[in-house]
Design a protein around this motif. Structure first.
Motif, PDB file in Angstrom:
ATOM      1  N   GLN A   1      34.503  49.043  42.527  1.00  0.00           N
ATOM      2  CA  GLN A   1      35.494  49.390  41.514  1.00  0.00           C
ATOM      3  C   GLN A   1      35.411  48.405  40.355  1.00  0.00           C
ATOM      4  OE1 GLN A   1      37.295  52.181  42.119  1.00  0.00           O
ATOM      5  NE2 GLN A   1      36.182  52.317  44.065  1.00  0.00           N
ATOM      6  N   ARG A   2      36.063  48.749  39.259  1.00  0.00           N
ATOM      7  CA  ARG A   2      36.108  47.862  38.102  1.00  0.00           C
ATOM      8  C   ARG A   2      36.738  46.528  38.487  1.00  0.00           C
ATOM      9  NH1 ARG A   2      35.914  48.886  32.750  1.00  0.00           N
ATOM     10  NH2 ARG A   2      36.080  51.143  33.117  1.00  0.00           N
ATOM     11  N   TYR A   3      36.156  45.443  37.996  1.00  0.00           N
ATOM     12  CA  TYR A   3      36.662  44.115  38.333  1.00  0.00           C
ATOM     13  C   TYR A   3      38.094  43.930  37.844  1.00  0.00           C
ATOM     14  CZ  TYR A   3      37.239  39.097  38.626  1.00  0.00           C
ATOM     15  OH  TYR A   3      37.730  37.850  38.919  1.00  0.00           O
ATOM     16  N   ARG A   4      38.923  43.343  38.704  1.00  0.00           N
ATOM     17  CA  ARG A   4      40.301  43.030  38.343  1.00  0.00           C
ATOM     18  C   ARG A   4      40.502  41.523  38.404  1.00  0.00           C
ATOM     19  NH1 ARG A   4      41.537  47.604  35.859  1.00  0.00           N
ATOM     20  NH2 ARG A   4      41.281  49.435  37.221  1.00  0.00           N
ATOM     21  N   PRO A   5      41.104  40.914  37.395  1.00  0.00           N
ATOM     22  CA  PRO A   5      41.296  39.460  37.400  1.00  0.00           C
ATOM     23  C   PRO A   5      42.254  39.029  38.495  1.00  0.00           C
ATOM     24  CG  PRO A   5      42.450  40.472  35.546  1.00  0.00           C
ATOM     25  CD  PRO A   5      41.613  41.550  36.165  1.00  0.00           C
ATOM     26  N   SER A   6      42.088  37.781  38.940  1.00  0.00           N
ATOM     27  CA  SER A   6      42.965  37.265  39.988  1.00  0.00           C
ATOM     28  C   SER A   6      43.303  35.813  39.700  1.00  0.00           C
ATOM     29  CB  SER A   6      42.284  37.375  41.358  1.00  0.00           C
ATOM     30  OG  SER A   6      41.291  36.375  41.513  1.00  0.00           O
ATOM     31  N   GLU A   7      44.435  35.384  40.182  1.00  0.00           N
ATOM     32  CA  GLU A   7      44.863  34.002  40.007  1.00  0.00           C
ATOM     33  C   GLU A   7      43.976  33.064  40.815  1.00  0.00           C
ATOM     34  OE1 GLU A   7      46.292  30.525  38.971  1.00  0.00           O
ATOM     35  OE2 GLU A   7      46.677  32.435  37.953  1.00  0.00           O
ATOM     36  N   GLU A   8      43.470  33.530  41.950  1.00  0.00           N
ATOM     37  CA  GLU A   8      42.573  32.704  42.753  1.00  0.00           C
ATOM     38  C   GLU A   8      41.331  32.310  41.962  1.00  0.00           C
ATOM     39  OE1 GLU A   8      40.969  33.082  47.246  1.00  0.00           O
ATOM     40  OE2 GLU A   8      40.096  34.548  45.859  1.00  0.00           O
TER      41      GLU A   8
END
Length: 276
Positions: free
Chosen positions: A189-196
């Motif tokens: 899937q399309r990359y989603r940003p993360s806080e990690e």
């Protein structure tokens, strides 16, 4: 020096050569084939520029994919110098790609409309080479593969790119192996940003222990910035040439391009700038 010692250069330029032969240069770059690939369908002079520029862009897409693939493999092998060198070469190709819009950016609506109907539903949106780059960047969308149902080899290559880790995936995996708290897992899937991920890059830029990884972050930002420049130039050229009309391949034209231009590539590398 006596005049009899001076060698006169051969200025015959091929006269007397065996018919049908060509220069080593022409053979190496396959000039005859290269210059036989432009076939305008109208009498509009600007159409040749449109065709040549589009073909140059396609060649640059392939060159950039070549460099990003080398960089991705080097990251997988923990070979940071090789990865950085490939990313650097790729940014030079990206610069040429962005500048190539100069050849089309001032085409008038009258010029474009004079041949637009002649290429039917053909659209740059259908470029498999461009889609491969998008997948490498993490902009994955399996639904787009249906465009290539009649092109099994092309579709197979894109399916592999969809299922494989992208450039950013391999960078994050390297960060994890270097001791940063990450649990990277690539997705179709399309990359989603993360806080990690943001936290990991924040440590790269603020903790001396991880400072050796900063060049990787900067090299990825160089790539990302040029992707945005490309998208912005594309948006500007289309807006100037055809306004808000739908794209020739059925795309939403400016709406899609504007949304794409506003989307950051490798987003955490941008967002942590607020805190540095």
């Amino acid at each position: 020096m006596g005049h009899d010692t001076v060698e006169t250069p051969n200025l015959s330029f091929g006269r007397g050569r065996t018919p049908g032969r060509s220069t080593p240069y022409a053979q190496y770059v396959r000039l005859d084939e290269l210059h036989s690939l432009q076939h305008p369908r109208s009498k509009e002079p600007a159409e040749l520029s449109f065709i040549v520029t589009t073909q140059v862009m396609e060649l640059l897409f392939d060159l950039i994919r070549h460099e990003w693939t080398i960089a991705r493999q080097a990251l997988r092998e923990d070979d940071l110098p090789t990865a950085l060198a490939a990313l650097r070469r790729g940014t030079h190709a990206q610069d040429v790609l962005v500048a190539s819009w100069d050849l089309l950016g001032t085409m008038t609506p009258q010029e474009f409309n004079s041949f637009r109907s002649l290429f039917g539903e053909a659209s740059g949106f259908q470029s498999a080479a461009f889609l491969h780059l998008e997948f490498l960047l993490g902009n994955k969308n399996a639904a787009l593969l249906t465009m290539y149902d009649g092109m099994p080899d092309t579709q197979d290559g894109l399916v592999e790119a969809l299922r494989s880790p992208g450039l950013y995936d391999e960078a994050l995996a390297l960060l994890a192996r270097r001791g940063l708290e990450l649990s990277p897992a690539h997705s179709e899937q399309r990359y989603r940003p993360s806080e990690e991920v943001a936290a990991a890059w924040r440590r790269v830029y603020t903790e001396p222990e991880f400072a050796a990884l900063q060049p990787l972050g900067e090299a990825l930002l160089d790539v990302a910035e040029r992707v945005t420049r490309w998208r912005q130039r594309h948006l500007s050229a289309v807006k100037r040439t055809m306004g808000g009309k739908p794209g020739s391949g059925g795309s939403s034209g400016l709406t899609w391009l504007r949304k794409s231009a506003e989307q950051d590539v490798f987003p955490e590398l941008w967002t942590i700038r607020d805190e540095l």
